[in-house]
Design a protein around this motif. Sequence first.
Motif, mmCIF file in Angstrom:
data_model
loop_
_atom_site.group_PDB
_atom_site.id
_atom_site.type_symbol
_atom_site.label_atom_id
_atom_site.label_comp_id
_atom_site.label_asym_id
_atom_site.label_seq_id
_atom_site.Cartn_x
_atom_site.Cartn_y
_atom_site.Cartn_z
ATOM 1 N N UNK C 39 0.840 -1.194 0.000
ATOM 2 C CA UNK C 39 0.000 0.000 0.000
ATOM 3 C C UNK C 39 0.879 1.249 0.000
ATOM 4 N N UNK C 40 0.530 2.199 -0.804
ATOM 5 C CA UNK C 40 1.251 3.468 -0.960
ATOM 6 C C UNK C 40 2.609 3.310 -1.646
ATOM 7 N N UNK C 41 2.776 2.214 -2.365
ATOM 8 C CA UNK C 41 4.045 2.006 -3.072
ATOM 9 C C UNK C 41 4.125 2.841 -4.354
ATOM 10 N N UNK C 42 3.007 3.314 -4.845
ATOM 11 C CA UNK C 42 3.013 4.085 -6.093
ATOM 12 C C UNK C 42 3.246 5.560 -5.835
ATOM 13 N N UNK C 43 2.601 6.410 -6.628
ATOM 14 C CA UNK C 43 2.813 7.849 -6.491
ATOM 15 C C UNK C 43 2.420 8.349 -5.113
ATOM 16 N N UNK C 44 1.386 7.749 -4.537
ATOM 17 C CA UNK C 44 0.894 8.248 -3.255
ATOM 18 C C UNK C 44 2.003 8.304 -2.218
ATOM 19 N N UNK C 45 2.733 7.212 -2.077
ATOM 20 C CA UNK C 45 3.786 7.168 -1.068
ATOM 21 C C UNK C 45 4.967 8.044 -1.415
ATOM 22 N N UNK C 46 4.973 8.610 -2.584
ATOM 23 C CA UNK C 46 6.116 9.416 -3.016
ATOM 24 C C UNK C 46 5.763 10.882 -3.133
ATOM 25 N N UNK C 47 4.522 11.218 -2.832
ATOM 26 C CA UNK C 47 4.078 12.583 -3.117
ATOM 27 C C UNK C 47 4.304 13.513 -1.929
ATOM 28 N N UNK C 146 -3.546 23.214 2.916
ATOM 29 C CA UNK C 146 -2.643 22.602 3.892
ATOM 30 C C UNK C 146 -1.972 21.372 3.356
ATOM 31 N N UNK C 147 -1.671 20.445 4.240
ATOM 32 C CA UNK C 147 -1.018 19.202 3.820
ATOM 33 C C UNK C 147 -1.266 18.104 4.841
ATOM 34 N N UNK C 148 -1.027 16.868 4.424
ATOM 35 C CA UNK C 148 -1.203 15.713 5.305
ATOM 36 C C UNK C 148 -0.178 14.661 4.919
ATOM 37 N N UNK C 149 -0.084 13.631 5.744
ATOM 38 C CA UNK C 149 0.865 12.546 5.490
ATOM 39 C C UNK C 149 0.200 11.501 4.589
ATOM 40 N N UNK C 150 0.663 11.394 3.340
ATOM 41 C CA UNK C 150 -0.018 10.518 2.392
ATOM 42 C C UNK C 150 -0.018 9.039 2.766
ATOM 43 N N UNK C 151 1.080 8.561 3.379
ATOM 44 C CA UNK C 151 1.102 7.137 3.769
ATOM 45 C C UNK C 151 -0.022 6.862 4.748
ATOM 46 N N UNK C 152 -0.092 7.730 5.759
ATOM 47 C CA UNK C 152 -1.061 7.483 6.824
ATOM 48 C C UNK C 152 -2.484 7.562 6.279
ATOM 49 N N UNK C 153 -2.722 8.497 5.339
ATOM 50 C CA UNK C 153 -4.061 8.609 4.762
ATOM 51 C C UNK C 153 -4.394 7.364 3.942
ATOM 52 N N UNK C 154 -3.417 6.921 3.171
ATOM 53 C CA UNK C 154 -3.609 5.722 2.343
ATOM 54 C C UNK C 154 -3.911 4.506 3.239
ATOM 55 N N UNK C 155 -3.104 4.331 4.296
ATOM 56 C CA UNK C 155 -3.324 3.201 5.210
ATOM 57 C C UNK C 155 -4.700 3.311 5.869
ATOM 58 N N UNK C 156 -5.071 4.551 6.251
ATOM 59 C CA UNK C 156 -6.331 4.735 6.973
ATOM 60 C C UNK C 156 -7.525 4.326 6.104
ATOM 61 N N UNK C 157 -7.526 4.747 4.829
ATOM 62 C CA UNK C 157 -8.622 4.345 3.942
ATOM 63 C C UNK C 157 -8.659 2.817 3.801
#
Lengths: 605, 103, 380
Positions: C39-47, C146-157
């Motif tokens: 999870x989050x290995x694609x663009x999400x984890x890199x953004x 603003x901004x947020x932590x993409x990994x955590x958002x991805x994991x949460x969904x």
Amino acid sequence: MHSPDLLVIGAGPAGLSAAVEAASAGLDTVVVDEGVTAGGQLVKQTHKFFGNEGFFASVRGFEIARSLLEELVDFENVEIFQESSVIGVYEDGIPVLHLPSDTTRLFRPKRVVVATGASEKFLQFENNDLPGVYGAGAVQTLMNQFGIMPGKNVLMIGSGNIGLIVSYQLVQAGVNVKAIVEIADRIGGYEVHADKVKRLGIPVLLKHTVTRALGVESVEGAEICEVDEKFSPIPSTARELVVDTVCIAVGLNPSVELIAQAGGQIRYVAELGGYVPVRDEDMRATAEGFFVAGDVSGIEEATTAMIEGRIAGLSVVRDLKGSTDENKVSRLKKELVGFRNGPISARVREGLQKLGFDVSSGESRTGNLNNPQKYRGKLRPIIECFEAIPCNPCETSCPTGAIVVGGNINDVPVIDYDKCNGCGICMTKCPGLAIFMLQELPDEDSALIGIPYEFIPLPSKGDQVHLLGRQGEMLAEGTVQRVFRSPHKTNSVYVKTPLELADKVRSIRPVLQEDNAFVCRCEELTVSDIEAAIDEGYTDFEELRRKLRISMGPCGGRTCRLNALRILSRKTGKSIEELSFGVLRPPSIPSTLGSIARQKGAEDD
Amino acid sequence: MSRLVDHPIIEFRRGKEITFEFEGREISAFEGETIAAALHAEGIKFLRASPGRQRAQGFFCAIGKCSSCLMEVDGVPNVRTCITLVKDGMIVRRQKGKGEFGA
Amino acid sequence: MTEKASVVVIGGGIVGTAIAYYLTIKGQRDVVVLEKNYLSSGSTGRCAGGIRQQWSEPSNVRLAMRSVRHFESFKKELGADIEYVQGGYLLLAFDEEEETLFRNNVEMQKKEGLEVSILSVDEVKKRFPYIVVDDVKSASFCPTDGHANPHLANFAYARAAKKNGAWIYTHTRALGIDVENGQITGVETDRGYIKTGVVVNAAGGFSRQVGLLAGVDIPTESYRHQIMVTEPLEHILDPMIISFSRNFYMRQTVSGNIMMGQGDEDEKPSFNHDPSWRFLTQMSKKMPGLFPFLEKVRVLRHWAGLYNMSPDAQPIIDKAEDVSDYYCAVGFSGHGFMLAPAVGEGLADWIIDGSPKEVDLSNLGLDRFTGEVKREKNVV
Ligand SMILES: Cc1cc2nc3c(=O)[nH]c(=O)nc-3n(C[C@H](O)[C@H](O)[C@H](O)COP(=O)(O)OP(=O)(O)OC[C@H]3O[C@@H](n4cnc5c(N)ncnc54)[C@H](O)[C@@H]3O)c2cc1C
Ligand SMILES: Cc1cc2nc3c(=O)[nH]c(=O)nc-3n(C[C@H](O)[C@H](O)[C@H](O)COP(=O)(O)OP(=O)(O)OC[C@H]3O[C@@H](n4cnc5c(N)ncnc54)[C@H](O)[C@@H]3O)c2cc1C
Ligand code: SF4
Ligand code: SF4
């Protein structure tokens, strides 16, 4: 010379040797090294080295470094940069940070020899981040490089060669070594090194470990504990030593990040110290144009590092000039084989075999005489009794007569699996606790292992336990499947293990909580933090890394990555080999934006 | 003072004697020593308070590969004092927290 | 692995998992998410995790505003802290052309109901004293960005969807999509076959390839984009700061690291994920000029991810023409993270109820590229 024929990364014995060969063949060679002076580990070694006559045996480490360097400085086609760290390996070049001037320099070499050596392993115990808890390398730097005593009273953790040698060096510097603790039941290093420190009256406490560093702003003491046969501390044996320094010498990890960034394949081979690059006999790694040599390709010795370095150098010459001194290459390869021939190199040989090398050994040991494929799936004992000792309870206890020691009680037991019914009585009778039960399970990827157990509390079915190997090394975490009590107190505990660990798991230990035992200094993460995240379901190392930011701090994962993987492995029951190592991203050394902006580079050539 | 003078094997050649400031205290050192080594020679091992849990930390690896010895040097935070050489007149402070840049 | 599912979502990034989450809370529980890696290995984890509502196209503004409302209630709704911070987004204008663009944008954005204003140089200087404003003309600022932590958002969904009954299969790759008479019948994976009638393409950088699995031609291409992060510092930056003409964006994470990136016009379409020294060099030469404190700050890490680009730099969120029940949510260029909540909501409605309801996806169709294309201008 920003686009040299060869860039050598690391000026330890391996890198310097590679440079000597390349330079003698006329190649333009650049050597970059992080240290203040060239020589790598050698500069800190004040003792006489063992090894091969042709490779400076009996010369002191720092003197070996000096002679290698003298050989090099005569060449006009060699440039050596000290205090220069490679930042990373990029598709568009290899930038190097010069720390004192805070500037960078970009190289585009034709070939690269990665000879980055190894970095120290870290150990988890309570308060292990307290000032005064040092790695052995740090103690050596202070003492042998700067002439500063690391402390007055030192506790040494680990009796491998490094622990023994550094203890001896500490005494030479006038420091008191209170004790060397060793978790195993025997000294890890060479007998001769051990004898040296024993002669000085330093106690080597076998089956002991450090459980806690004491102190507020720096170490004021340390708590040590005896461990039981399963390497768990026995709380009633805890005692405090008044020391101001705890020195950790529990082994080295090869520094593979640069070769990994270059795209070279790396593989976990425990016998070689951890993750090592995949390479061939000519020291060629799998990344185009990259070679490796020395400790980075597997933890060994200065002698093998120098031989490997020369082979790597000669291979680069072959690549760039079309030919090389093949006689010399084959002579060097023979010397390597000869050097690794002895019993002490058994582990290294095993590791090299895993990398696909055919390594011959001087001795051969017969394992289980009777363990053929045909009995796969049958519950049966594995007898690990190889020494000729006067003992035969296994034979006399077996109700079916499956085990035979024979007329001479000194002979080793031989078992006939056709006769064995899997009752497990022999396991509980063997006074040497040398018999284990094994059954490959029908699911094809796990096995049941029976272990004789003589401790309290006795685990119950369903309990989580650490699965340990023959050296007490943590292999994985598993669940207890069955427990049998026996009237003579040798109980049997059966655990499920991954199939590939079936011939490794020989011991168990209950899962313990460790609270201020730090795994990651940068993000201040403890063993329990990591276990908690794994329990939440982050069982993919990459996810775990992102969740906790482990190995994302300034250390770049050097101190924590492998330890985190170990915890993951023991919690998930997957072997480290199976877990993904994760990505090793550049930069390998944090560099200021200013240093990158102030840059000399391949473009200027 | 814990600097070695006599050693059975090694001869230590030290640089010029200099002084620097640590937390308002004057400390003498030799050119060629790292900041952490010079402090250590004076018995100072507590180099930073960790940002998260406020724990005392000192140097550990001595080769710039961990983050235990980060200090504020001449106003710049996060300096790896185990691999940074001392200079005459330097002002060194124990770092608390992640490091502030006088923006 | 399940043998059948109502919906199979291909891609375990923020978009795929948000869609799965909204499907499950709207009652569609037998949903599968296929992720070929972790999870989050694609663009999400890199953004960079930036969440911005200041766009030049009204449809983007609307979608982003809707997403911001979801981000604001994220913690309460999903019970997960994703390090969401509303520190604003500061868009710096360095020439007249940019000033005019920002003025017009702000006017349009205000009409859409966004709280946004133009700041004079003096105001910029006063509020953000660490910026060298010598060349700055003015700025546009929205405090609710603003901004947020993409990994955590991805994991949460993913976790929430899983809790609601979805199957999240990581390390499982979609290899083929079977279509019979224009109707999807199932998805072949490297770990088994799943019967399904509905497929959602949320494959990020690989959207074109996953389109072709069902014979759907999606006009997207992927480009490498790089990003770097410094050692953690004490908090200094509230807003995310961005400039189109100077080509950079920058923010400070909750852990204190400064994260920054830029676009590279010379980049060719590729799946290259390797960071380059050239990027680091250009950034190091450019950034300390505007933010002098950066000069002595160390770079800790540096990586690359993919921008999945459509011809007009805007997402494609649509249902395919020739294959029924084949949906795609792709082509997010540099803003798929911030749009994911609204897109997830809209697409879930579309799949379950036949229309995206309150989420306006009308300008984002597959067929819009035939005529003249109107590019989103506010992109790095
Ligand atoms: C206490 C101790 C005692 C020992 N005793 C003996 C003995 O008696 N006999 C024996 O044969 N062996 C002994 N050894 C082992 C021997 O020292 C090593 O096997 C040998 O030094 C390995 O050589 P190397 O060139 O591979 O690596 P190293 O000697 O470790 O050199 C690697 C070099 O690479 C540099 N480097 C790493 N990363 C970078 C980078 N990114 N950029 C630039 N430079 C970089 C490092 O600064 C270092 O100088 C001992 C080791 C220790 C620690
Ligand atoms: C450097 C950089 C900075 C950015 N900054 C921002 C920002 O500040 N704000 C913002 O909103 N956006 C930003 N973006 C854009 C944002 O990252 C993306 O738009 C968003 O993450 C897209 O999400 P996704 O779920 O569509 O794609 P991804 O996260 O790429 O997920 C797609 C997933 O599909 C998987 N997949 C592909 N093919 C298959 C298959 N056949 N089978 C199974 N799985 C498959 C992939 O492994 C991948 O994990 C940035 C992007 C980059 C690269
Ligand atoms: S398990 Fe039983 S039958 Fe088998 S060898 Fe042991 S005692 Fe004999
Ligand atoms: S009883 Fe144990 S130690 Fe004795 S011979 Fe048998 S296996 Fe060996």
